[in-house]
Design a protein around this motif. Structure first.
Motif, short mmCIF file in Angstrom:
data_model
loop_
_atom_site.label_atom_id
_atom_site.label_comp_id
_atom_site.label_asym_id
_atom_site.label_seq_id
_atom_site.Cartn_x
_atom_site.Cartn_y
_atom_site.Cartn_z
N VAL A 141 97.39 -89.20 66.81
CA VAL A 141 96.79 -90.54 66.92
C VAL A 141 96.74 -91.20 65.53
N LEU A 142 96.32 -90.43 64.53
CA LEU A 142 96.24 -90.97 63.17
C LEU A 142 97.62 -91.36 62.65
N VAL A 143 98.60 -90.50 62.88
CA VAL A 143 99.96 -90.77 62.43
C VAL A 143 100.48 -92.06 63.05
N GLU A 144 100.26 -92.24 64.35
CA GLU A 144 100.73 -93.44 65.04
C GLU A 144 100.01 -94.69 64.52
N GLN A 145 98.73 -94.56 64.22
CA GLN A 145 97.98 -95.70 63.66
C GLN A 145 98.57 -96.11 62.31
N ARG A 146 98.90 -95.15 61.48
CA ARG A 146 99.47 -95.46 60.17
C ARG A 146 100.84 -96.12 60.32
N ARG A 147 101.63 -95.63 61.23
CA ARG A 147 102.96 -96.18 61.42
C ARG A 147 102.91 -97.60 61.97
N ALA A 148 101.88 -97.87 62.77
CA ALA A 148 101.74 -99.20 63.36
C ALA A 148 101.04 -100.17 62.42
N GLY A 149 100.61 -99.67 61.27
CA GLY A 149 99.89 -100.51 60.32
C GLY A 149 98.50 -100.86 60.79
N GLY A 150 97.92 -100.01 61.66
CA GLY A 150 96.59 -100.26 62.19
C GLY A 150 95.52 -99.93 61.17
N PRO A 151 94.25 -100.07 61.57
CA PRO A 151 93.14 -99.80 60.65
C PRO A 151 93.08 -98.34 60.25
N ASP A 152 92.67 -98.11 59.04
CA ASP A 152 92.50 -96.76 58.54
C ASP A 152 91.16 -96.25 59.04
N THR A 153 91.19 -95.49 60.12
CA THR A 153 89.94 -95.03 60.73
C THR A 153 89.17 -94.08 59.83
N SER A 154 89.88 -93.33 59.00
CA SER A 154 89.18 -92.42 58.11
C SER A 154 88.37 -93.19 57.08
N GLN A 155 88.92 -94.30 56.56
CA GLN A 155 88.19 -95.13 55.61
C GLN A 155 86.99 -95.78 56.29
N ALA A 156 87.20 -96.27 57.53
CA ALA A 156 86.10 -96.90 58.25
C ALA A 156 84.98 -95.92 58.51
N SER A 157 85.36 -94.68 58.84
CA SER A 157 84.35 -93.66 59.10
C SER A 157 83.52 -93.38 57.86
#
Length: 272
Positions: free
Chosen positions: A250-266
Motif C-alpha cells: 500500500v505504501l509503495v503504491e501511494q509513493r508511486r502515485a504521488g499520494g500523501p506520505d502517510t508516515s509523515q502524516a502519522s
C-alpha cells in the motif's frame, strides 16, 4: 541480519569481545606469519566446530574447552587463532548468516518476493540454529556475510521507491516479526522437552475445564469459534508475513502515485 534476544537459557551479547580483533578476524586483515610450521588448525575449522557445538548443546554448552575437545586438540591451541569466546561468538554469527549463493533464492527479482523469501529464510535460519535466539545482536559486529546479505536484499528492494531509512526499516520489520515467531516455536519445543508432554497432550489435559468454561455463557465469542480455530492446519506465520507485505505494498503504491506520505502524516498527528 538477525537481532534475536531471549532470556531463556541465558543471553550472550554480540560485540562483547575485543572489537578491533574481531574485525581483523572477520575481514582477514591481520598479519600472518610467513615462516614456521604449517598450523594444524585453521580459524575456519574452529568456527565451524563452535557452530556444531552450539547447534547440538546450545550456548550453555559452548566454551573454548568444549570446542577444543570437538576438534581433538588442547584448549590453549585455540587461543593462537581467536582471543576468546566473545570474539568466537561474533565469528559464529557471521558464519551462519552467509547469504545464499543463488540470487534466485531471494525470489524473482521483485521487492515483495525478496522480502517474502527473506522472512522464510530467516525463520529457517533460526530453526537450524536455535541458539541465535539467545544472542543479543542489538549492536552487531558487521562482517562480510552480514554485509553481503544486506547488500543483496537492498539491491532487490530498492525499486520500492522508499527512502533509504525506510528500506532498512522494512528489513528490520521483517526480521522482528520472524524473531517473534521463531521464539514462540522454540519455546514450544523447549516446553515439550522439559515437561515430557506433547502439544496435543498439554491442551487435551485442559479440555474438561475449558468445555465447562465455554458452556457457562461467560465467553460467548470464544464459544462460537469454529472447531478448527486453534487447529494445526492454519499457518499463522505465513498469514502474518503476507499482511506485513500487504501493508508495505500500500505504501509503495501511494509513493508511486504521488499520494500523501502517510508516515509523515502519522508523525505529525503523534507529535501534535
Amino acid at each position: 541480519m538477525t537481532s534475536g534476544t531471549s532470556g531463556s537459557g541465558g543471553t550472550e551479547t554480540s560485540g562483547s569481545g575485543d572489537i578491533a580483533r574481531t574485525l581483523e578476524l572477520l575481514w582477514d586483515t591481520g598479519g600472518r606469519p610467513s615462516r614456521g610450521p604449517k598450523p594444524t588448525l585453521t580459524l575456519d575449522r574452529i568456527v565451524e566446530a563452535a557452530v556444531q557445538v552450539a547447534d547440538a548443546e546450545g550456548l550453555e554448552g559452548l566454551s573454548m574447552r568444549r570446542v577444543a575437545a570437538e576438534l581433538g586438540t588442547g584448549t590453549m591451541s585455540l587461543y593462537r587463532y581467536v582471543p576468546g569466546k566473545g570474539e568466537l561468538l561474533d565469528l559464529m554469527l557471521d558464519r551462519v548468516q552467509r547469504a545464499p549463493e543463488n540470487p534466485a533464492d531471494l525470489g524473482d527479482g521483485g521487492w515483495r518476493a525478496a522480502l517474502e523469501a527473506l522472512g522464510r529464510e530467516t525463520l529457517a535460519l533460526y530453526r537450524r540454529h536455535p541458539w541465535l535466539l539467545h544472542v543479543n545482536q542489538s549492536r552487531p559486529i558487521l562482517g562480510p556475510s552480514a554485509l553481503d546479505g544486506m547488500e543483496k536484499v537492498l539491491t532487490l528492494i530498492r525499486p520500492m521507491g522508499l527512502s533509504d531509512p525506510e528500506l532498512v526499516s522494512a528489513i528490520i520489520m521483517i526480521d522482528g516479526y520472524v524473531v517473534g515467531a521463531a521464539r514462540t516455536q522454540l519455546y514450544q519445543l523447549e516446553a515439550e522437552r522439559r515437561t515430557g508432554l506433547t502439544d496435543a497432550e498439554f491442551w487435551q489435559a485442559q479440555v474438561p475445564v475449558l468445555e465447562k468454561a465455554m458452556a457457562s455463557g461467560r465467553y460467548p465469542v470464544m464459544a462460537s469459534l469454529s472447531e478448527d480455530t486453534f487447529g494445526p492446519d492454519f499457518d499463522h506465520f505465513e498469514f502474518g508475513l503476507q499482511r506485513i507485505l500487504d501493508g508495505l505494498e500500500v505504501l509503495v503504491e501511494q509513493r508511486r502515485a504521488g499520494g500523501p506520505d502517510t508516515s509523515q502524516a502519522s508523525r505529525r498527528d503523534h507529535c501534535g
